[in-house]
Scaffold this active site. Structure first.
Site, PDB file in Angstrom:
ATOM      1  N   ARG A  27      -3.211 -10.081   5.153  1.00 54.79           N
ATOM      2  CA  ARG A  27      -3.679 -10.146   3.760  1.00 54.79           C
ATOM      3  C   ARG A  27      -2.545  -9.619   2.881  1.00 54.79           C
ATOM      4  O   ARG A  27      -2.222  -8.432   2.944  1.00 54.79           O
ATOM      5  CB  ARG A  27      -4.957  -9.309   3.610  1.00 54.79           C
ATOM      6  CG  ARG A  27      -5.575  -9.351   2.216  1.00 54.79           C
ATOM      7  CD  ARG A  27      -6.846  -8.510   2.191  1.00 54.79           C
ATOM      8  NE  ARG A  27      -7.458  -8.536   0.868  1.00 54.79           N
ATOM      9  CZ  ARG A  27      -7.082  -7.780  -0.151  1.00 54.79           C
ATOM     10  NH1 ARG A  27      -6.100  -6.915  -0.022  1.00 54.79           N
ATOM     11  NH2 ARG A  27      -7.695  -7.889  -1.319  1.00 54.79           N
TER      12      ARG A  27
ATOM     13  N   LYS B  14       0.818  -1.221   0.000  1.00 60.09           N
ATOM     14  CA  LYS B  14       0.000   0.000   0.000  1.00 60.09           C
ATOM     15  C   LYS B  14       0.847   1.264   0.000  1.00 60.09           C
ATOM     16  O   LYS B  14       2.041   1.235   0.307  1.00 60.09           O
ATOM     17  CB  LYS B  14      -0.985  -0.050   1.167  1.00 60.09           C
ATOM     18  CG  LYS B  14      -2.128  -1.033   0.860  1.00 60.09           C
ATOM     19  CD  LYS B  14      -3.243  -1.022   1.860  1.00 60.09           C
ATOM     20  CE  LYS B  14      -4.344  -1.991   1.386  1.00 60.09           C
ATOM     21  NZ  LYS B  14      -5.361  -2.231   2.421  1.00 60.09           N
TER      22      LYS B  14
HETATM   23  N1  HH2 Z   1      -7.404  -4.008   1.126  1.00 60.04           N
HETATM   24  C1  HH2 Z   1      -7.787  -4.077  -0.161  1.00 60.04           C
HETATM   25  C2  HH2 Z   1      -8.861  -4.904  -0.539  1.00 60.04           C
HETATM   26  N2  HH2 Z   1      -9.501  -5.675   0.366  1.00 60.04           N
HETATM   27  N3  HH2 Z   1      -9.744  -6.430   2.596  1.00 60.04           N
HETATM   28  C3  HH2 Z   1      -9.375  -6.389   3.890  1.00 60.04           C
HETATM   29  N4  HH2 Z   1      -9.993  -7.154   4.806  1.00 60.04           N
HETATM   30  N5  HH2 Z   1      -8.342  -5.576   4.314  1.00 60.04           N
HETATM   31  C4  HH2 Z   1      -7.664  -4.771   3.447  1.00 60.04           C
HETATM   32  O1  HH2 Z   1      -6.755  -4.033   3.902  1.00 60.04           O
HETATM   33  C5  HH2 Z   1      -8.047  -4.778   2.065  1.00 60.04           C
HETATM   34  C6  HH2 Z   1      -9.119  -5.644   1.664  1.00 60.04           C
HETATM   35  C7  HH2 Z   1      -7.073  -3.264  -1.189  1.00 60.04           C
HETATM   36  O2  HH2 Z   1      -5.983  -3.943  -1.712  1.00 60.04           O
HETATM   37  P1  HH2 Z   1      -5.947  -4.793  -3.095  1.00 60.04           P
HETATM   38  O3  HH2 Z   1      -6.910  -5.913  -3.084  1.00 60.04           O
HETATM   39  O4  HH2 Z   1      -4.549  -5.213  -3.328  1.00 60.04           O
HETATM   40  O5  HH2 Z   1      -6.295  -3.762  -4.227  1.00 60.04           O
HETATM   41  P2  HH2 Z   1      -7.641  -3.418  -4.998  1.00 60.04           P
HETATM   42  O6  HH2 Z   1      -8.684  -3.089  -4.002  1.00 60.04           O
HETATM   43  O7  HH2 Z   1      -7.248  -2.247  -5.869  1.00 60.04           O
HETATM   44  O8  HH2 Z   1      -8.046  -4.616  -5.772  1.00 60.04           O
END
Ligand code: HH2
Length: 265
Positions: free
Chosen positions: A246, A211
């Site tokens: 995660r 992030k």
């Molecule tokens: N962060 C993201 C998505 N889902 N779920 C939980 N429980 N906690 C988090 O910190 C979290 C999450 C965002 O990250 P990412 O999936 O890599 O990116 P994107 O939302 O752009 O797909």
């Protein structure tokens, strides 16, 4: 002694996720990537079909279902435990029917009025993440006098609402939502006081992998060059006793956790 956090491997089947969007051309490639994550130490794989990055455009229901269902089916058939990362009740329902073993909702069951009922009728763990507003509007809500205390109080309210909706407390997992309705200074304030979130009395999840907090602290680095910072954040979560991390980089995180665990006093 603090136990070792379990790894939730991130499998984004989206064209626009902030760090790995568009990387997986089709369901077969996504299934293969999920199986590899499980073999490398992910207790579960988190399948998401809608990016939640700041300002991301919402994905229509049919499109989100079309992206995630074949991947969930393929992973479940291969014996890989799957979590579904969605804000839509209908996607949760379809994912559960396909064998998903956890619900992960970044809106903590607020985005869709039917989500709480779907979660209540299921028997799987439910991740309640902290966010304000929606992914499209959340950064406008990033104003806090005491970020850790406010986020904790707001999570407490979401936990109470989930229990009131009939979801047993024993099924809930709380996540402070790093990067969601938070600027770098808010994320840092939360990470410095992560132990205080144990007072919620629930297993905690931390999602800080790749992030933008990392370049905010350590200087410019594109998402795929943020592994060292991601590992540092994972170990901070481990130190604070979180139950779940995660992460994008599963083998690397598994190695870091194994070494960390072996060296603890
Ligand atoms: N962060 C993201 C998505 N889902 N779920 C939980 N429980 N906690 C988090 O910190 C979290 C999450 C965002 O990250 P990412 O999936 O890599 O990116 P994107 O939302 O752009 O797909």
């Amino acid at each position: 002694m603090t136990s070792i956090p379990k790894i939730l491997g991130i499998l984004n089947v989206t064209p626009d996720s902030f760090s790995d969007g568009g990387r997986l051309p089709d369901a077969a490639a996504a299934i293969e990537a999920g199986i590899a994550m499980h073999r490398a130490g992910a207790a579960m794989v988190d399948v998401g079909g809608e990016s939640t990055r700041p300002g991301a455009a919402p994905v229509p229901l049919d499109e989100e279902r079309r992206r995630v269902l074949p991947v969930i089916e393929g992973l479940v058939a291969a014996g890989v435990p799957v979590s579904i990362d969605t804000m839509k009740a209908a996607v949760m329902r379809a994912a559960l029917a396909a064998g998903a073993a956890m619900l992960n909702d970044v809106s903590a069951l607020t985005a869709d009025p039917e989500s709480a009922a779907v979660a209540a009728a299921a028997s799987v763990p439910v991740v309640l993440m902290h966010l304000r507003g929606t992914p499209a509007t959340m950064q406008a809500h990033a104003r806090y006098a005491d970020p850790a205390a406010e986020v904790r109080a707001e999570l407490e309210a979401r936990i109470a609402a989930a229990e009131a909706a009939g979801i047993a407390r024993a099924r809930l997992i709380a996540d402070p939502g790093i990067g969601f309705a938070k600027g770098p200074e808010h994320n840092l304030a939360i990470l410095r006081r992560l132990e205080a979130f144990q007072a919620l009395g629930l297993p905690l999840m931390l999602g800080a992998s790749r992030k933008s907090l990392i370049p905010a602290i350590a200087g410019p680095a594109p998402p795929d060059a943020r592994l060292p910072g991601s590992l540092a954040l994972a170990l901070r979560g481990a130190e604070a006793g979180v139950a779940w991390l995660r992460v994008h980089d599963v083998p690397e995180t598994a190695q870091a956790l194994a070494v960390w665990a072996a060296c603890r006093p």
